[in-house]
Write a protein that holds these residues in place. Sequence first.
Motif, PDB file in Angstrom:
ATOM      1  N   ALA A  75       0.817  -1.216   0.000  1.00  0.00           N
ATOM      2  CA  ALA A  75       0.000   0.000   0.000  1.00  0.00           C
ATOM      3  C   ALA A  75       0.852   1.268   0.000  1.00  0.00           C
ATOM      4  O   ALA A  75       0.417   2.309  -0.492  1.00  0.00           O
ATOM      5  N   ASN A  86      -3.340   2.513  -4.721  1.00  0.00           N
ATOM      6  CA  ASN A  86      -4.531   2.257  -5.530  1.00  0.00           C
ATOM      7  C   ASN A  86      -4.480   0.930  -6.271  1.00  0.00           C
ATOM      8  O   ASN A  86      -5.401   0.616  -7.031  1.00  0.00           O
ATOM      9  N   HIS A  87      -3.418   0.160  -6.071  1.00  0.00           N
ATOM     10  CA  HIS A  87      -3.312  -1.130  -6.749  1.00  0.00           C
ATOM     11  C   HIS A  87      -4.388  -2.076  -6.219  1.00  0.00           C
ATOM     12  O   HIS A  87      -4.756  -2.035  -5.046  1.00  0.00           O
ATOM     13  N   ARG A  88      -4.909  -2.941  -7.070  1.00  0.00           N
ATOM     14  CA  ARG A  88      -5.998  -3.823  -6.651  1.00  0.00           C
ATOM     15  C   ARG A  88      -5.554  -4.779  -5.548  1.00  0.00           C
ATOM     16  O   ARG A  88      -6.368  -5.226  -4.733  1.00  0.00           O
ATOM     17  N   THR A  89      -4.275  -5.111  -5.502  1.00  0.00           N
ATOM     18  CA  THR A  89      -3.796  -5.977  -4.429  1.00  0.00           C
ATOM     19  C   THR A  89      -3.887  -5.284  -3.078  1.00  0.00           C
ATOM     20  O   THR A  89      -4.189  -5.923  -2.066  1.00  0.00           O
ATOM     21  N   SER A  90      -3.647  -3.981  -3.032  1.00  0.00           N
ATOM     22  CA  SER A  90      -3.801  -3.233  -1.782  1.00  0.00           C
ATOM     23  C   SER A  90      -5.238  -3.323  -1.285  1.00  0.00           C
ATOM     24  O   SER A  90      -5.486  -3.484  -0.084  1.00  0.00           O
ATOM     25  N   GLN A  91      -6.197  -3.233  -2.211  1.00  0.00           N
ATOM     26  CA  GLN A  91      -7.597  -3.364  -1.826  1.00  0.00           C
ATOM     27  C   GLN A  91      -7.906  -4.765  -1.325  1.00  0.00           C
ATOM     28  O   GLN A  91      -8.692  -4.952  -0.392  1.00  0.00           O
ATOM     29  N   LEU A 124      -6.940  -5.002   2.299  1.00  0.00           N
ATOM     30  CA  LEU A 124      -7.927  -4.353   3.165  1.00  0.00           C
ATOM     31  C   LEU A 124      -9.178  -5.215   3.301  1.00  0.00           C
ATOM     32  O   LEU A 124      -9.761  -5.323   4.378  1.00  0.00           O
ATOM     33  N   ASP A 125      -9.608  -5.814   2.197  1.00  0.00           N
ATOM     34  CA  ASP A 125     -10.783  -6.688   2.247  1.00  0.00           C
ATOM     35  C   ASP A 125     -10.539  -7.886   3.168  1.00  0.00           C
ATOM     36  O   ASP A 125     -11.426  -8.290   3.927  1.00  0.00           O
ATOM     37  N   ARG A 129     -10.784  -6.792   6.730  1.00  0.00           N
ATOM     38  CA  ARG A 129     -12.179  -6.627   7.158  1.00  0.00           C
ATOM     39  C   ARG A 129     -12.817  -7.977   7.480  1.00  0.00           C
ATOM     40  O   ARG A 129     -13.560  -8.112   8.448  1.00  0.00           O
ATOM     41  N   ARG A 135     -13.988   5.702   4.203  1.00  0.00           N
ATOM     42  CA  ARG A 135     -13.005   6.157   3.234  1.00  0.00           C
ATOM     43  C   ARG A 135     -12.364   7.452   3.692  1.00  0.00           C
ATOM     44  O   ARG A 135     -12.994   8.304   4.295  1.00  0.00           O
TER      45      ARG A 135
END
Length: 218
Positions: free
Chosen positions: A167, A172-177, A180-181, A184, A194
């Motif tokens: 991160a 903003n890379h999809r792996t960073s998201q 986070l997912d 959660r 956000r």
Amino acid sequence: MQTIANAVFQPDRPDSAFLDRLLSKCTDHLSLLAAPATLEQVYDFGANAFDAIFDTLRLTTPCIVLDIPHQWTAWTRRALEGADDILIVAEPDLANLRNAKNMLNVLKASRPNDQMPLFCLNQVGMPKRPEIDRRSFAKTLDAQPVAVIPFDSRLFGTAANNGQMIAELSANHRTSQMFLDMARKLTGHGEVRRSSSLLAPIREIASKFKRRPSAKSA
């Protein structure tokens, strides 16, 4: 220079002040207690070697995340069995499928009243490597992966060489998201507010963590 071995091998029970001196502070909300990085001695830890450390950390730390080494010993099994939540990281090949299946069977039997261990697939899509597809992997484990992380040698290699988190390198890379997912799901915290600050979602998640440690087995 200070590692978790300093706490394990000291003669007295580690207190909060002693552990604070060993922790490497990365941010206001993240400190690391590193693994040994030298070969000056062997590290044959007993089954209860880390109990006192975990007990002390629980008194002052809202969230403990353990990155368990890829080995099966008395202390790794004890750490996993005592965790609130477990995330198994596997690559899409036969050896990883076998190991993940064995771990799930053992941990489900030893933790009948706890949440089922989760798993994610890592390094998916490595060029020229034969892989077990996601559907077959999930069918064998009788569970769906919480994330499928694509192979990206440039992103992960650069982060590793720079000593950065993914991160930090590419927020903003999809792996960073995906990370986070997964956080959660592990915390049961479904929505993250956000913010323009990169660390704000992580801070909010950390405030919701339980006292017992969560574990990731790589």
